[in-house]
Design a protein around this motif. Structure first.
Motif, PDB file in Angstrom:
ATOM      1  N   LYS A 215       0.842  -1.208   0.000  1.00 35.03           N
ATOM      2  CA  LYS A 215       0.000   0.000   0.000  1.00 35.03           C
ATOM      3  C   LYS A 215       0.874   1.255   0.000  1.00 35.03           C
ATOM      4  CE  LYS A 215      -3.868   2.014   2.613  1.00 35.03           C
ATOM      5  NZ  LYS A 215      -3.255   3.217   3.236  1.00 35.03           N
ATOM      6  N   HIS A 216       1.923   1.270   0.805  1.00 33.55           N
ATOM      7  CA  HIS A 216       2.791   2.448   0.870  1.00 33.55           C
ATOM      8  C   HIS A 216       3.476   2.703  -0.472  1.00 33.55           C
ATOM      9  CE1 HIS A 216       2.075   2.989   5.044  1.00 33.55           C
ATOM     10  NE2 HIS A 216       2.801   1.970   5.474  1.00 33.55           N
TER      11      HIS A 216
ATOM     12  N   LYS B  23       2.420   1.709  -3.485  1.00 33.99           N
ATOM     13  CA  LYS B  23       1.408   2.085  -4.474  1.00 33.99           C
ATOM     14  C   LYS B  23       0.965   3.527  -4.308  1.00 33.99           C
ATOM     15  CE  LYS B  23      -3.104   0.673  -6.293  1.00 33.99           C
ATOM     16  NZ  LYS B  23      -4.233  -0.304  -6.165  1.00 33.99           N
ATOM     17  N   GLU B  24       0.762   3.974  -3.074  1.00 34.52           N
ATOM     18  CA  GLU B  24       0.263   5.324  -2.825  1.00 34.52           C
ATOM     19  C   GLU B  24       1.315   6.394  -3.094  1.00 34.52           C
ATOM     20  OE1 GLU B  24      -1.275   5.365   1.137  1.00 34.52           O
ATOM     21  OE2 GLU B  24      -3.170   4.411   0.562  1.00 34.52           O
TER      22      GLU B  24
END
Length: 348
Positions: free
Chosen positions: A75-76, A78-79
């Motif tokens: 998630k980190h 990708k964001e």
């Protein structure tokens, strides 16, 4: 440039400490938008916050880690959508999620390059490590040698009470894990031959009790102070008359660079890294690994010869300033990152 640096480790050893130094240095560069991904660790988070470093954390603990660790890591990445990711130490290089970013693995030791299959490029910090990765099948065109810098950023320092030194005593400083590779036993065995000197040992490890017993058996326990894990290294160097670095195995040796940066004479065993860095009798003194008598002799030379000590510190600082300062090394990192990002865009 959007730069992500990834460290998946709870350790406070040399690689992790240098990771913090690089992150703090790059945080000052307005042309770089940097974010770190680290495991939850309050002490590291506190130091990074004091240095103005942007970071995200991965959950730890028996419940949170199995459930959310890998999800959070993906998630980190990708964001943030980085242009380039630097993975520090084996685990980050293995676990780096799939990404369109350039992935650069940073090695400071003789690690198995199978851990770096997800990397597009490697950074190593000594010529011998270039030989290591290439001889193990890594393409020579995809590895860069960029050494470490010796600066000690003030924002990463955490003050602690300094030990009392007996009147008239010189101060010897030894830094590193209390591990067989670091050979603290060598300088403890040498201490009976170095009069009027107090030895400060900063580090933790499994050999602490054994080393304390050794000091006691040699009758020097009152002259050896075990300081534990310290984050006030600059203050300790300011206190020291000589830095002693007796490591049996050392690919580079940040301690040498830090001694040069702080104008502290360095006496080191001739393991791989120190032997590459130090020119004997010019910017430091070398002795054969495990040679207790030679260790004592070289330390005594520095303590008794002010002119020699001044020469070593002057030459050491010049070497640091020319080749191992923060500005020199960070510029090398930036130039490499920009080149790799440009090359990837041109291939797309």
């Amino acid at each position: 440039m959007k730069l992500m640096q990834m460290l998946l480790s709870q350790s406070e050893a040399g690689a992790e400490t240098y990771f913090e130094k690089v992150a703090a240095a790059l945080a000052k560069d307005a042309s770089i938008t940097q974010r770190l991904v680290i495991e939850e660790q309050p002490s590291r988070e506190k130091r990074l916050q004091a240095s103005g470093v942007d970071f995200s954390t991965l959950p730890m603990g028996k419940v949170k880690k199995p459930l959310f660790y890998n999800y959070s890591l993906k998630k980190h990445v990708k964001e943030f959508e980085p242009d380039l990711i630097v993975t520090w130490v084996n685990r980050a290089s293995r676990k780096c999620p799939s990404t369109s970013a350039v992935v650069v693995g940073r090695l400071g030791g003789y690690y198995d390059i199978k851990n770096y299959k997800k990397c597009d490029h490697l950074i190593v910090n000594t010529p011998d490590l270039v030989h290591h990765v290439v001889s193990n099948g890594w393409p020579e065109t995809k590895v860069s040698m960029i050494s470490n810098f010796g600066d000690l950023p003030e924002t990463l320092e955490i003050s602690s009470s300094l030990p009392e030194i007996p009147t008239g005593h010189k101060v010897l400083l030894a830094l590193g894990r209390l591990h067989q590779k670091k050979a603290h036993d060598t300088i403890i065995k040498a201490l009976p031959m170095i009069p009027d000197a107090t030895l400060l040992i900063a580090g933790t490890g499994e050999l602490e009790n054994e080393l304390k017993s050794l000091a006691d058996s040699l009758g020097v326990s009152e002259r050896v102070k075990f300081l534990g894990l310290r984050k006030d290294i600059r203050q300790l160097f300011d206190l020291a008359d000589v830095c002693v670095f007796p490591s049996r195995f050392e690919p580079l040796g940040n301690v040498v660079l830090e001694a040069w940066a702080t104008n502290t004479p360095i006496v080191a065993a001739s393991s791989t890294g120190p032997a590459w860095l130090i020119t004997h009798n010019e910017n430091g003194l070398l002795f054969d690994i495990d040679d207790v008598n030679a260790c004592a002799s070289e330390v005594n030379r520095v303590l008794s010869d002010t002119a020699l000590a001044d020469k070593l510190t002057e030459s050491g600082f010049a070497e640091f300033n020319n080749n191992f300062s923060m500005d020199v090394i960070v510029n090398k990192y930036k130039n490499l990152f920009e080149t790799l990002i440009k090359e990837k865009k041109e291939r797309s």
